[in-house]
Design a protein around this motif. Structure first.
Motif, PDB file in Angstrom:
ATOM      1  N   MET A 164       0.810  -1.233   0.000  1.00 31.69           N
ATOM      2  CA  MET A 164       0.000   0.000   0.000  1.00 31.69           C
ATOM      3  C   MET A 164       0.836   1.272   0.000  1.00 31.69           C
ATOM      4  SD  MET A 164      -3.077  -0.657   2.677  1.00 31.69           S
ATOM      5  CE  MET A 164      -3.718  -2.280   2.971  1.00 31.69           C
ATOM      6  N   ASN A 165       2.174   1.137   0.096  1.00 34.64           N
ATOM      7  CA  ASN A 165       3.034   2.336   0.160  1.00 34.64           C
ATOM      8  C   ASN A 165       2.681   3.256   1.326  1.00 34.64           C
ATOM      9  OD1 ASN A 165       4.478   1.506  -2.030  1.00 34.64           O
ATOM     10  ND2 ASN A 165       3.259   2.695  -3.486  1.00 34.64           N
ATOM     11  N   ILE A 166       2.608   2.695   2.491  1.00 33.60           N
ATOM     12  CA  ILE A 166       2.316   3.471   3.699  1.00 33.60           C
ATOM     13  C   ILE A 166       3.629   4.038   4.244  1.00 33.60           C
ATOM     14  CG2 ILE A 166       1.490   3.314   6.091  1.00 33.60           C
ATOM     15  CD1 ILE A 166      -0.416   1.047   5.101  1.00 33.60           C
ATOM     16  N   SER A 167       3.629   5.345   4.573  1.00 28.88           N
ATOM     17  CA  SER A 167       4.855   5.985   5.085  1.00 28.88           C
ATOM     18  C   SER A 167       4.804   6.086   6.612  1.00 28.88           C
ATOM     19  CB  SER A 167       4.985   7.391   4.499  1.00 28.88           C
ATOM     20  OG  SER A 167       3.958   8.201   5.014  1.00 28.88           O
ATOM     21  N   ASP A 168       5.967   6.449   7.177  1.00 28.27           N
ATOM     22  CA  ASP A 168       6.018   6.680   8.628  1.00 28.27           C
ATOM     23  C   ASP A 168       5.025   7.752   9.042  1.00 28.27           C
ATOM     24  OD1 ASP A 168       7.873   5.037  10.107  1.00 28.27           O
ATOM     25  OD2 ASP A 168       9.467   5.917   8.896  1.00 28.27           O
ATOM     26  N   SER A 169       4.922   8.783   8.202  1.00 29.37           N
ATOM     27  CA  SER A 169       4.014   9.868   8.573  1.00 29.37           C
ATOM     28  C   SER A 169       2.543   9.399   8.531  1.00 29.37           C
ATOM     29  CB  SER A 169       4.323  11.058   7.665  1.00 29.37           C
ATOM     30  OG  SER A 169       3.201  11.636   7.198  1.00 29.37           O
ATOM     31  N   ASP A 170       2.184   8.542   7.551  1.00 32.22           N
ATOM     32  CA  ASP A 170       0.827   7.965   7.545  1.00 32.22           C
ATOM     33  C   ASP A 170       0.592   7.172   8.831  1.00 32.22           C
ATOM     34  OD1 ASP A 170       0.405   8.806   4.859  1.00 32.22           O
ATOM     35  OD2 ASP A 170       1.283   6.959   4.073  1.00 32.22           O
ATOM     36  N   PHE A 171       1.611   6.378   9.178  1.00 31.21           N
ATOM     37  CA  PHE A 171       1.478   5.541  10.374  1.00 31.21           C
ATOM     38  C   PHE A 171       1.280   6.423  11.613  1.00 31.21           C
ATOM     39  CE2 PHE A 171       2.825   2.950  13.957  1.00 31.21           C
ATOM     40  CZ  PHE A 171       2.333   1.695  13.659  1.00 31.21           C
TER      41      PHE A 171
END
Ligand code: HEM
Length: 118
Positions: free
Chosen positions: A72-79
């Motif tokens: 899904m290409n989730i980033s640290d900032s999304d997390f």
């Protein structure tokens, strides 16, 4: 008594999950991830969130979470935003600080299998 029972069981946690789902799907940063989810799959996701946070107490299989999220290409900032939303609901619904910390620590333990981009 586990945290599920301590806070009133299914009626309490279904309100919790409904609030969680409406906040992630309204979030400018996270809504895109959920835009193609079909209505019949929402229940699976909600139960999965409950299972991975409360019921397994952080022991939800990481390879399974990785398989679901890595593409899904989730980033640290999304997390971080996901976690902030979860934290805000723990606060709003009156979960004690001690219990909140416990839950947030176990969520943090999943970061490496959820995040795939910097
Ligand atoms: C930015 C962070 C996250 C995003 C954007 C995200 C997004 C999603 C999406 C879109 C799905 C549905 C996948 C599909 O049906 O195709 C899903 C499923 C799921 N997520 Fe996440 N997720 C995030 C973080 C987490 C975290 C931290 C946990 C655990 C605490 C978690 C646990 C789950 C579980 C257990 C399921 C699915 C259950 C199943 O299908 O059996 N997610 N997530």
């Amino acid at each position: 008594m586990n945290l599920f029972e301590k806070y009133g069981g299914s009626s309490f946690w279904s309100e919790f999950l409904n609030t969680w789902y409406s906040r992630v799907t309204c979030s400018d940063s996270l809504s895109n991830f959920f835009s193609r989810i079909k209505i019949e799959d929402v229940k699976t996701i909600l139960l999965g969130i409950l299972e991975s946070t409360l019921i397994s107490e952080g022991n939800y299989p990481k390879d399974v979470l990785g398989d679901i999220h890595k593409r899904m290409n989730i980033s640290d900032s999304d997390f971080n935003i996901w976690k902030k939303i979860y934290e805000s609901i723990l606060n709003d619904m009156g979960i004690s600080n001690e219990d909140s910390e416990k839950i947030l620590t176990l969520i943090e333990g999943y970061r490496s299998c959820i995040v795939s981009i910097t």
